[in-house]
Write a protein that holds these residues in place. Structure first.
Motif, short mmCIF file in Angstrom:
data_model
loop_
_atom_site.label_atom_id
_atom_site.label_comp_id
_atom_site.label_asym_id
_atom_site.label_seq_id
_atom_site.Cartn_x
_atom_site.Cartn_y
_atom_site.Cartn_z
N GLY A 1 10.71 -21.10 32.39
CA GLY A 1 10.97 -19.67 32.31
C GLY A 1 11.71 -19.25 31.05
O GLY A 1 11.82 -18.06 30.75
N LEU A 2 12.26 -20.22 30.30
CA LEU A 2 12.96 -19.88 29.06
C LEU A 2 11.97 -19.37 28.02
O LEU A 2 10.87 -19.90 27.87
CB LEU A 2 13.69 -21.10 28.50
CG LEU A 2 14.93 -21.56 29.24
CD1 LEU A 2 15.46 -22.84 28.65
CD2 LEU A 2 15.99 -20.48 29.21
N PRO A 3 12.35 -18.33 27.28
CA PRO A 3 11.44 -17.79 26.28
C PRO A 3 11.37 -18.67 25.03
O PRO A 3 12.30 -19.41 24.71
CB PRO A 3 12.07 -16.43 25.93
CG PRO A 3 13.51 -16.58 26.27
CD PRO A 3 13.59 -17.57 27.40
N LEU A 4 10.23 -18.59 24.36
CA LEU A 4 10.00 -19.22 23.07
C LEU A 4 9.66 -18.13 22.07
O LEU A 4 8.83 -17.27 22.35
CB LEU A 4 8.83 -20.21 23.13
CG LEU A 4 8.99 -21.46 23.95
CD1 LEU A 4 7.67 -22.22 24.01
CD2 LEU A 4 10.08 -22.34 23.37
N GLU A 5 10.29 -18.17 20.91
CA GLU A 5 10.00 -17.20 19.85
C GLU A 5 9.38 -17.95 18.68
O GLU A 5 10.04 -18.76 18.02
CB GLU A 5 11.29 -16.51 19.40
CG GLU A 5 11.09 -15.55 18.26
CD GLU A 5 12.39 -15.02 17.70
OE1 GLU A 5 12.34 -14.45 16.59
OE2 GLU A 5 13.45 -15.17 18.34
N GLY A 6 8.10 -17.69 18.41
CA GLY A 6 7.43 -18.32 17.28
C GLY A 6 7.99 -17.81 15.97
O GLY A 6 8.07 -16.60 15.75
N VAL A 7 8.44 -18.74 15.09
CA VAL A 7 9.04 -18.32 13.83
C VAL A 7 8.26 -18.79 12.61
O VAL A 7 8.39 -18.21 11.54
CB VAL A 7 10.51 -18.75 13.70
CG1 VAL A 7 11.36 -18.03 14.73
CG2 VAL A 7 10.69 -20.25 13.81
N ALA A 8 7.46 -19.85 12.75
CA ALA A 8 6.72 -20.37 11.60
C ALA A 8 5.58 -21.24 12.10
O ALA A 8 5.53 -21.64 13.27
CB ALA A 8 7.64 -21.18 10.69
N GLY A 9 4.68 -21.53 11.18
CA GLY A 9 3.58 -22.44 11.45
C GLY A 9 3.40 -23.38 10.29
O GLY A 9 4.10 -23.27 9.27
N ASP A 10 2.48 -24.32 10.44
CA ASP A 10 2.20 -25.25 9.35
C ASP A 10 0.70 -25.34 9.11
O ASP A 10 -0.09 -24.71 9.81
CB ASP A 10 2.83 -26.63 9.61
CG ASP A 10 2.25 -27.35 10.82
OD1 ASP A 10 1.15 -26.99 11.29
OD2 ASP A 10 2.87 -28.30 11.28
N TYR A 11 0.30 -26.14 8.13
CA TYR A 11 -1.11 -26.22 7.73
C TYR A 11 -1.98 -26.88 8.79
O TYR A 11 -3.19 -26.73 8.78
CB TYR A 11 -1.25 -26.95 6.40
CG TYR A 11 -1.09 -28.45 6.52
CD1 TYR A 11 -2.20 -29.28 6.58
CD2 TYR A 11 0.17 -29.03 6.58
CE1 TYR A 11 -2.05 -30.65 6.70
CE2 TYR A 11 0.32 -30.38 6.69
CZ TYR A 11 -0.79 -31.20 6.75
OH TYR A 11 -0.63 -32.55 6.88
N THR A 12 -1.39 -27.61 9.74
CA THR A 12 -2.17 -28.30 10.76
C THR A 12 -2.48 -27.42 11.96
O THR A 12 -3.19 -27.85 12.85
CB THR A 12 -1.43 -29.56 11.26
OG1 THR A 12 -0.26 -29.15 11.99
CG2 THR A 12 -1.04 -30.48 10.12
N GLY A 13 -1.90 -26.22 12.00
CA GLY A 13 -2.05 -25.36 13.16
C GLY A 13 -0.90 -25.49 14.14
O GLY A 13 -0.89 -24.86 15.19
N GLY A 14 0.09 -26.30 13.79
CA GLY A 14 1.28 -26.44 14.62
C GLY A 14 2.20 -25.24 14.46
O GLY A 14 2.04 -24.43 13.54
N ALA A 15 3.16 -25.14 15.36
CA ALA A 15 4.07 -23.99 15.33
C ALA A 15 5.50 -24.41 15.64
O ALA A 15 5.74 -25.37 16.38
CB ALA A 15 3.62 -22.96 16.35
N PHE A 16 6.44 -23.68 15.05
CA PHE A 16 7.87 -23.87 15.25
C PHE A 16 8.38 -22.70 16.09
O PHE A 16 8.11 -21.54 15.77
CB PHE A 16 8.60 -23.88 13.91
CG PHE A 16 8.16 -24.99 12.99
CD1 PHE A 16 8.85 -26.19 12.97
CD2 PHE A 16 7.07 -24.82 12.16
CE1 PHE A 16 8.46 -27.21 12.11
CE2 PHE A 16 6.67 -25.84 11.30
CZ PHE A 16 7.36 -27.04 11.28
N PHE A 17 9.12 -23.01 17.15
CA PHE A 17 9.63 -22.00 18.07
C PHE A 17 11.13 -22.13 18.24
O PHE A 17 11.66 -23.24 18.34
CB PHE A 17 9.01 -22.18 19.47
CG PHE A 17 7.54 -21.98 19.53
CD1 PHE A 17 7.00 -20.73 19.78
CD2 PHE A 17 6.68 -23.05 19.36
CE1 PHE A 17 5.63 -20.55 19.86
CE2 PHE A 17 5.31 -22.88 19.44
CZ PHE A 17 4.78 -21.62 19.69
N LEU A 18 11.83 -21.00 18.31
CA LEU A 18 13.22 -20.97 18.76
C LEU A 18 13.16 -20.90 20.27
O LEU A 18 12.41 -20.10 20.84
CB LEU A 18 13.96 -19.77 18.18
CG LEU A 18 14.12 -19.74 16.67
CD1 LEU A 18 14.78 -18.44 16.23
CD2 LEU A 18 14.92 -20.94 16.18
#
Length: 127
Positions: free
Chosen positions: A42-59
């Motif tokens: 139930g905790l939220p994820l905030e997408g902040v960045a991505g990379d060239y592989t299609g991956g994503a970084f979330f707070l």
């Protein structure tokens, strides 16, 4: 110590920083494009960045000055890579093989990841 929002703002305002982060660790705020999502807990994820592989970084978690950073690959691998954005950037910059460590994590066993990182570094320098 700068909090997550301050670091993101510094990156946004600094084209040199933006370019450097892309060159060094493929961290691109322009690829954040994920609408807010939640973990199964139930905790939220905030997408902040991505990379060239299609991956994503979330707070992760409720908005606060410092939140853990989760990386999710396009192939379904995911893991927390830092206790906050500064720590996550330190990992992505300081350990170029960090994505490979996700593959050899032993289900999150730090000793297994450290051994994998050492092996990957040896392999890289042997080339």
């Amino acid at each position: 110590m700068r909090d997550d929002a301050e670091i993101l703002e510094l990156i946004r305002r600094g084209p040199e920083v933006t370019a450097l982060l892309w060159d060094v660790c493929e961290f691109d705020l322009e690829r954040a494009g994920y609408s807010p999502v939640r973990l199964l807990s139930g905790l939220p994820l905030e997408g902040v960045a991505g990379d060239y592989t299609g991956g994503a970084f979330f707070l992760c978690g409720e908005p606060s000055p410092f939140r853990p950073v989760l990386y999710a690959s396009s192939e379904g691998e995911a893991g927390v890579i830092g206790r906050d954005l500064a720590a996550a950037l330190a990992v992505t910059i300081g350990l170029p093989s960090w994505r490979d460590c996700l593959k050899f994590s032993g289900n999150g066993d730090l000793a297994v990841m450290q051994a994998a990182a050492a092996r990957l570094e040896r392999d890289k320098t042997a080339r």
